[in-house]
Scaffold this motif. Structure first.
Motif, mmCIF file in Angstrom:
data_model
loop_
_atom_site.group_PDB
_atom_site.id
_atom_site.type_symbol
_atom_site.label_atom_id
_atom_site.label_comp_id
_atom_site.label_asym_id
_atom_site.label_seq_id
_atom_site.Cartn_x
_atom_site.Cartn_y
_atom_site.Cartn_z
ATOM 1 N N ARG A 74 0.825 -1.202 0.000
ATOM 2 C CA ARG A 74 0.000 0.000 0.000
ATOM 3 C C ARG A 74 0.866 1.262 0.000
ATOM 4 N NH1 ARG A 74 -4.056 -2.586 4.216
ATOM 5 N NH2 ARG A 74 -5.240 -3.841 2.721
ATOM 6 N N CYS A 75 2.157 1.089 -0.277
ATOM 7 C CA CYS A 75 3.071 2.238 -0.254
ATOM 8 C C CYS A 75 2.543 3.361 -1.142
ATOM 9 C CB CYS A 75 4.461 1.834 -0.720
ATOM 10 S SG CYS A 75 5.030 0.240 -0.074
ATOM 11 N N VAL A 76 1.911 2.979 -2.285
ATOM 12 C CA VAL A 76 1.438 3.996 -3.235
ATOM 13 C C VAL A 76 0.203 4.747 -2.724
ATOM 14 C CG1 VAL A 76 2.428 3.159 -5.391
ATOM 15 C CG2 VAL A 76 0.359 2.079 -4.488
ATOM 16 N N LYS A 96 8.418 12.014 -7.468
ATOM 17 C CA LYS A 96 8.560 10.980 -8.508
ATOM 18 C C LYS A 96 9.705 10.047 -8.116
ATOM 19 C CE LYS A 96 9.605 10.578 -13.441
ATOM 20 N NZ LYS A 96 10.853 9.837 -13.232
ATOM 21 N N HIS A 97 9.568 8.768 -8.456
ATOM 22 C CA HIS A 97 10.627 7.809 -8.121
ATOM 23 C C HIS A 97 11.925 8.191 -8.824
ATOM 24 C CE1 HIS A 97 12.775 4.006 -7.542
ATOM 25 N NE2 HIS A 97 11.919 3.778 -6.576
ATOM 26 N N PRO A 98 13.079 8.144 -8.122
ATOM 27 C CA PRO A 98 14.333 8.520 -8.804
ATOM 28 C C PRO A 98 14.687 7.522 -9.907
ATOM 29 C CG PRO A 98 14.773 7.723 -6.555
ATOM 30 C CD PRO A 98 13.284 7.828 -6.704
ATOM 31 N N GLY A 99 15.377 8.005 -10.926
ATOM 32 C CA GLY A 99 15.847 7.153 -12.030
ATOM 33 C C GLY A 99 14.681 6.597 -12.826
ATOM 34 N N SER A 104 11.506 -0.551 -16.006
ATOM 35 C CA SER A 104 11.795 -1.982 -16.195
ATOM 36 C C SER A 104 11.178 -2.832 -15.078
ATOM 37 C CB SER A 104 13.309 -2.217 -16.279
ATOM 38 O OG SER A 104 14.006 -1.449 -15.324
ATOM 39 N N HIS A 105 10.795 -2.227 -13.979
ATOM 40 C CA HIS A 105 10.168 -2.974 -12.873
ATOM 41 C C HIS A 105 8.861 -2.290 -12.504
ATOM 42 C CE1 HIS A 105 14.557 -3.386 -12.627
ATOM 43 N NE2 HIS A 105 14.352 -4.621 -12.227
ATOM 44 N N PRO A 106 7.828 -2.406 -13.353
ATOM 45 C CA PRO A 106 6.585 -1.682 -13.090
ATOM 46 C C PRO A 106 5.945 -2.113 -11.768
ATOM 47 C CG PRO A 106 6.330 -3.221 -14.938
ATOM 48 C CD PRO A 106 7.763 -3.234 -14.563
ATOM 49 N N PHE A 110 6.000 -5.692 -9.732
ATOM 50 C CA PHE A 110 7.049 -5.857 -8.719
ATOM 51 C C PHE A 110 6.668 -5.332 -7.328
ATOM 52 C CE2 PHE A 110 9.326 -6.302 -12.657
ATOM 53 C CZ PHE A 110 10.355 -7.184 -12.392
ATOM 54 N N GLY A 111 5.678 -4.452 -7.253
ATOM 55 C CA GLY A 111 5.396 -3.819 -5.968
ATOM 56 C C GLY A 111 6.562 -2.937 -5.556
ATOM 57 N N CYS A 112 6.641 -2.634 -4.283
ATOM 58 C CA CYS A 112 7.723 -1.771 -3.775
ATOM 59 C C CYS A 112 8.638 -2.539 -2.826
ATOM 60 C CB CYS A 112 7.150 -0.583 -3.019
ATOM 61 S SG CYS A 112 5.843 0.303 -3.883
ATOM 62 N N THR A 113 8.042 -3.394 -1.985
ATOM 63 C CA THR A 113 8.831 -4.060 -0.943
ATOM 64 C C THR A 113 9.806 -5.084 -1.533
ATOM 65 O OG1 THR A 113 6.959 -5.562 -0.650
ATOM 66 C CG2 THR A 113 7.160 -3.751 0.917
ATOM 67 N N CYS A 115 12.013 -4.506 -3.604
ATOM 68 C CA CYS A 115 13.326 -3.850 -3.561
ATOM 69 C C CYS A 115 13.590 -3.140 -2.234
ATOM 70 C CB CYS A 115 13.445 -2.819 -4.676
ATOM 71 S SG CYS A 115 13.475 -3.552 -6.323
ATOM 72 N N HIS A 116 12.534 -2.584 -1.632
ATOM 73 C CA HIS A 116 12.757 -1.714 -0.463
ATOM 74 C C HIS A 116 12.610 -2.420 0.870
ATOM 75 C CE1 HIS A 116 13.059 2.327 -2.289
ATOM 76 N NE2 HIS A 116 12.325 1.823 -3.256
ATOM 77 N N ARG A 117 12.049 -3.632 0.881
ATOM 78 C CA ARG A 117 11.592 -4.269 2.119
ATOM 79 C C ARG A 117 10.548 -3.349 2.784
ATOM 80 N NH1 ARG A 117 16.585 -7.608 4.885
ATOM 81 N NH2 ARG A 117 17.682 -8.210 3.008
HETATM 82 C C1 HEC Z 1 13.422 -2.601 -8.836
HETATM 83 C C2 HEC Z 1 13.620 -2.088 -7.533
HETATM 84 C C3 HEC Z 1 12.738 -0.980 -7.001
HETATM 85 C C4 HEC Z 1 11.355 -0.979 -6.934
HETATM 86 C C5 HEC Z 1 10.410 -2.048 -7.422
HETATM 87 C C6 HEC Z 1 10.989 0.250 -6.276
HETATM 88 N N1 HEC Z 1 12.108 0.967 -5.954
HETATM 89 FE FE1 HEC Z 1 12.145 2.743 -4.970
HETATM 90 N N2 HEC Z 1 14.157 2.838 -5.235
HETATM 91 C C7 HEC Z 1 14.922 1.865 -5.797
HETATM 92 C C8 HEC Z 1 16.291 2.301 -5.809
HETATM 93 C C9 HEC Z 1 17.478 1.507 -6.329
HETATM 94 C C10 HEC Z 1 16.307 3.600 -5.241
HETATM 95 C C11 HEC Z 1 17.518 4.504 -5.010
HETATM 96 C C12 HEC Z 1 17.750 5.262 -6.270
HETATM 97 C C13 HEC Z 1 18.851 6.250 -6.154
HETATM 98 O O1 HEC Z 1 19.443 6.380 -5.081
HETATM 99 O O2 HEC Z 1 19.110 6.888 -7.164
HETATM 100 C C14 HEC Z 1 14.938 3.913 -4.903
HETATM 101 C C15 HEC Z 1 14.544 5.103 -4.313
HETATM 102 C C16 HEC Z 1 13.268 5.334 -3.830
HETATM 103 C C17 HEC Z 1 12.848 6.511 -3.085
HETATM 104 C C18 HEC Z 1 13.713 7.704 -2.757
HETATM 105 C C19 HEC Z 1 14.501 7.412 -1.525
HETATM 106 C C20 HEC Z 1 15.303 8.588 -1.033
HETATM 107 O O3 HEC Z 1 15.965 8.397 0.012
HETATM 108 O O4 HEC Z 1 15.285 9.640 -1.643
HETATM 109 C C21 HEC Z 1 11.542 6.327 -2.739
HETATM 110 C C22 HEC Z 1 10.664 7.269 -1.943
HETATM 111 C C23 HEC Z 1 11.126 5.073 -3.303
HETATM 112 N N3 HEC Z 1 12.192 4.488 -3.955
HETATM 113 C C24 HEC Z 1 9.863 4.542 -3.161
HETATM 114 C C25 HEC Z 1 9.415 3.448 -3.860
HETATM 115 C C26 HEC Z 1 8.045 3.025 -3.872
HETATM 116 C C27 HEC Z 1 6.922 3.670 -3.102
HETATM 117 C C28 HEC Z 1 7.991 1.930 -4.683
HETATM 118 C C29 HEC Z 1 6.751 1.175 -5.133
HETATM 119 C C30 HEC Z 1 5.848 1.970 -5.894
HETATM 120 C C31 HEC Z 1 9.329 1.670 -5.165
HETATM 121 N N4 HEC Z 1 10.164 2.605 -4.641
HETATM 122 C C32 HEC Z 1 9.692 0.608 -5.984
HETATM 123 C C33 HEC Z 1 14.512 0.631 -6.269
HETATM 124 C C34 HEC Z 1 13.188 0.257 -6.395
#
Ligand code: HEC
Ligand code: HEC
Ligand code: HEC
Ligand code: HEC
Ligand code: HEC
Ligand code: HEC
Length: 473
Positions: A74-76, A96-99, A104-106, A110-113, A115-117
């Motif tokens: 439910r992170c979104v 907006k999510h960085p990068g 590639s991982h919609p 994939f969800g969020c956890t 990668c993030h736990r």
């Molecule tokens: C495939 C792996 C992956 C997935 C899936 C992913 N993330 Fe990330 N996320 C990353 C990585 C890697 C970074 C760090 C990028 C960087 O430092 O440039 C990041 C960075 C972030 C940040 C910024 C953190 C900061 O300290 O500024 C947030 C917020 C975030 N993610 C939230 C989410 C959320 C919410 C989702 C689900 C919608 C999600 N991410 C899904 C890999 C992922």
């Protein structure tokens, strides 16, 4: 009866309290959504542009459900601008999510956890982080997210594809000789625990009694590296002097060790299988590779004896000329294969260390380095008296070899592995001419020392008594 009424009303009050607390939780995400809505434009900034508009936004919980990955995130619900270019640079949780990793991982796949736990079902930021609440898998600090990529990708491929720290950590692991005490992928020493699944350990599997910071796996690992004995009293692990960047790389690498966790087949890209193939292709390792991975941490190059300040003892010069020309191959094999129980010299035979027979042969050949031995020409000393030997031992040897051959800074002579493989001639010769390049000096009169051949005979007789069954067959 009155008593029951009192209890009932207390229960009702408590329940009401919980409800109030819960509803304030509920408002946390509602407030974020209201704020997000107020940030959205009511018309596209440019004509024809497709974008999320305030009047179309609905206040409701949002989630990504991916049964294959056991994800319900439910992170979104709060992180609403993940793919909204207008939210580039907005404050959290709207940015907006960085990068472009979500391309590639919609999120739907994939969800969020993944990668993030963190706690996916949570709708408060505190619960989602899962650090001070009871949750097995707290949210990773941003700098350690790269540890999640290894579950699906090849570590070397990742070096140029978004996770350079993981590859750096893998290199550090070999450079620092961690394998001399830890097994990984089946290969390594036995002084410490195998690390194949250390990335899956949950906080309750670590002891935080002596840890000052957060109760997370990475904080435990970081504090343990700096001061293993402070965190795990009586640990045999030497402290590691890492720079901040090396520490992050090492943590990323360790947290990525999740052998028992394999992503479902449809989530494994081609590069994953490359890594499997590379692992098989690099075996069998050469003798030199094995020496560097398993032995160098303690023995250095092995050409000279070295004092190790952490272990407060001498590390034998196992690749020195004198040792190699006087020790039989059988002796060397036995010491490496069985180790010296009771000391930090572990067993590196194939059943203990994961070496194949071929690799064990290569390792022994590398240690021997082609030096020709003449152990069978070494003269045994005249038969002696253990009682007289003991007196001589106390005077000349105890200072380094310890009382009754235990616990000194030199080799532990009260050792079955040693005594079973050492001939009288070899022991006598070690005493006569010593081991140049080490603290073991020559003791024979003929080599400028204080002891006669007969006295050396007494010493050998005494040393033989130090371990039961300590005689070659
Ligand atoms: C495939 C792996 C992956 C997935 C899936 C992913 N993330 Fe990330 N996320 C990353 C990585 C890697 C970074 C760090 C990028 C960087 O430092 O440039 C990041 C960075 C972030 C940040 C910024 C953190 C900061 O300290 O500024 C947030 C917020 C975030 N993610 C939230 C989410 C959320 C919410 C989702 C689900 C919608 C999600 N991410 C899904 C890999 C992922
Ligand atoms: C209740 C709203 C809410 C939920 C649910 C939520 N977050 Fe956040 N998140 C926030 C807020 C607010 C921040 C900014 C915190 C700060 O700056 O102190 C944040 C920050 C972050 C960061 C930035 C790094 C950090 O540690 O500060 C990441 C990464 C992140 N969230 C990921 C997630 C993931 C993954 C989930 C789902 C498991 C999630 N969040 C669920 C509100 C939420
Ligand atoms: C649950 C498995 C999984 C995790 C975790 C994961 N990935 Fe991926 N990744 C994939 C899959 C599947 C693809 C798509 C591969 C394809 O299209 O062939 C992919 C694609 C990619 C791509 C694009 C590859 C290309 O050829 O375009 C990059 C880059 C990438 N991942 C990097 C990362 C990084 C960095 C992380 C960690 C932050 C990560 N991945 C975490 C499974 C995963
Ligand atoms: C001389 C042997 C030795 C060396 C070298 C060594 N360790 Fe250890 N390590 C141990 C012992 C013994 C333990 C168990 C006691 C403890 O918790 O400290 C341990 C514990 C650990 C743990 C905790 C594992 C768990 O599941 O609790 C980790 C992680 C670890 N070591 C990583 C490393 C890394 C990475 C290196 C290389 C930089 C390394 N060690 C080098 C002996 C060693
Ligand atoms: C954790 C440190 C450590 C590691 C790793 C280690 N050794 Fe040792 N080794 C020692 C110590 C200390 C001794 C002396 C033990 C004693 O007190 O008798 C020793 C003894 C030996 C001896 C007997 C030397 C003699 O003088 O008789 C040989 C041979 C040897 N080691 C080979 C190896 C090889 C080969 C490896 C790698 C596969 C290895 N060791 C790994 C610490 C280590
Ligand atoms: C100043 C310290 C010191 C003293 C004194 C000393 N030794 Fe040693 N001894 C060592 C060290 C260190 C080694 C390991 C040398 C090496 O690197 O191979 C050793 C090795 C040996 C070995 C070979 C053990 C093996 O594992 O291969 C024997 C036997 C031995 N010593 C007997 C004696 C006897 C008997 C005396 C007394 C007459 C004595 N030593 C006095 C330090 C000492």
């Amino acid at each position: 009866m009155r008593y029951v009424l009192v209890v009932a009303s207390v229960v009702v009050l408590v329940l009401f309290g919980i409800m109030v607390a819960k509803s304030s939780y509920l408002t946390e995400w509602r407030e974020y959504q209201q704020e997000y809505q107020s940030m959205l434009p009511t018309a596209p900034p440019e004509e024809g542009q497709v974008c999320e508009l305030a009047q179309e936004f609905r206040i409701k919980q949002r989630q990504a459900v991916v049964p294959a990955l056991k994800v319900m995130d439910r992170c979104v619900t709060c992180h609403l601008g993940m793919d909204n270019p207008l939210m580039d640079g907005a404050k959290q949780p709207f940015r907006k999510h960085p990068g472009d990793i979500l391309t590639s991982h919609p999120v739907e796949k994939f969800g969020c956890t993944t990668c993030h736990r963190g706690q996916g079902v949570a709708t408060t930021w505190r619960d989602a982080r899962g650090v001070d609440v009871h949750w097995d898998d707290p949210l990773l600090p941003t700098k350690l997210i790269q540890s999640s990529c290894g579950a699906c990708h090849d570590a070397e491929w990742l070096a140029d594809n978004g996770a350079p720290l993981l590859a750096k950590g893998a290199a550090l692991f070999e450079e620092h000789g961690c394998r001399s005490c830890h097994k990984l992928g089946g290969l390594g020493g036995t002084l410490g625990p195998a690390l194949d699944n250390v990335g899956l350990k949950i906080p309750t599997e670590f002891s935080f009694t002596h840890v000052t910071g957060e109760h997370t796996a990475w904080n435990w690992l970081a504090e343990h590296f700096k001061d293993p004995q402070g965190v795990s009293p009586s640990s045999d692990m030497p402290p590691q002097d890492f720079t901040d960047e090396e520490m992050d790389a090492m943590l990323v690498f360790l947290l990525s060790q999740q052998a028992n966790h394999i992503a479902p087949r449809q989530y494994l890209p081609d590069d994953y299988f490359v890594s499997r193939a590379r692992e098989t292709n690099s075996r069998p390792y050469s003798g030199e590779q094995l020496y560097n991975m398993l032995c160098q941490r303690c023995h250095g190059s092995g050409e000279k004896g070295r004092f190790d300040p952490f272990f407060a003892r001498e590390m034998p010069a196992i690749r020195s000329q004198r040792f190699l020309e006087t020790a039989s191959e059988k002796f060397i094999r036995a010491q490496i294969g069985q180790g010296r129980p009771g000391t930090i010299m572990g067993a590196f035979g194939s059943t203990s260390s994961g070496l194949s027979e071929v690799e064990f042969d290569r390792l022994v050949a590398y240690v021997k380095g082609g030096v020709e031995d003449h152990w069978n020409e070494l003269e045994p000393p005249p038969a002696g008296s253990a009682v007289k030997g003991k007196r001589l031992y106390t005077k000349h040897c105890e200072e380094c070899h310890g009382k009754a051959g235990v616990g000194g800074s030199g080799n532990q002579l009260a050792s079955r592995t040693f005594l079973k493989a050492a001939t009288d001639g070899f022991i006598a010769e070690s005493i006569r001419t010593g081991r140049p390049g080490t603290k073991m000096e020559p003791f024979a009169l003929s080599a400028g020392g204080p002891l006669s051949e007969q006295e050396i005979g007494h010493l050998v007789a005494y040393i033989r008594t130090l371990s039961p069954g300590g005689k070659p067959k």
